[in-house]
Design a protein around this motif. Structure first.
Motif: not given
Length: 124
Positions: A104-122
Motif C-alpha cells: 500500500v503506497l501513500t503517494a497518489p502518483s503511485a496509483y494508475s487507476y482512479w474512480g470519479q470520486g464521491t462527496q462525503v459531507t459531515v
C-alpha cells in the motif's frame, strides 16, 4: 485497464456513519492493491486507507484509525470503506484507486487507476 466506480457518499451529521463502495470492472481484481484517498478543498489528496490483494494488512492514516475500516470482496470485485464516528474534518471527495504493486503506497502518483470520486459531507 480497470474502471472504478464509487458509490455511497452523502451528507451525514457528526457521529454518523457511511459506507463507501468501489466496484471494479476487471475480473482480475485480485492483482490490484486497492486504496481510498480523499481530497478536501484547498488541500492535497491524501491516502485514507489501503488494502493488499489478499485483503490482509490494511493500512490507515492516523486520523481515521479506530473509526474507518477498509475491506474487499474479491468474489464481487468490490472494495469498501466503512466510516464510523464521522467528524466535520472528514468532509472531502473520496476516491477509490488501484495499483499493481504489492504494498500500500501513500503517494497518489503511485496509483494508475482512479474512480470519479464521491462527496462525503459531515455537518457539525
Amino acid at each position: 485497464q480497470v474502471q472504478l466506480v464509487e458509490t455511497g457518499g452523502g451528507l451525514v451529521q457528526a457521529g454518523g456513519s457511511l459506507r463507501l463502495s468501489c466496484a471494479a470492472s476487471r475480473r482480475t481484481f485480485t492483482i490490484y492493491t486497492m486504496a481510498w484517498f480523499r481530497q478536501a478543498p484547498g488541500r492535497e489528496r491524501e491516502l485514507v486507507a489501503g488494502i493488499s490483494r489478499s485483503g490482509g494488512n490494511p493500512d490507515y492514516v492516523d486520523s481515521v484509525k479506530g473509526r474507518f475500516t477498509i475491506s474487499r470482496d474479491n468474489g464481487k470485485n468490490v472494495v469498501y470503506l466503512q466510516m464510523n464516528s464521522l467528524k466535520p474534518e472528514d468532509t472531502a471527495v473520496y476516491y477509490c484507486a488501484a495499483n499493481v504493486f504489492t504494498a500500500v503506497l501513500t503517494a497518489p502518483s503511485a496509483y494508475s487507476y482512479w474512480g470519479q470520486g464521491t462527496q462525503v459531507t459531515v455537518s457539525s
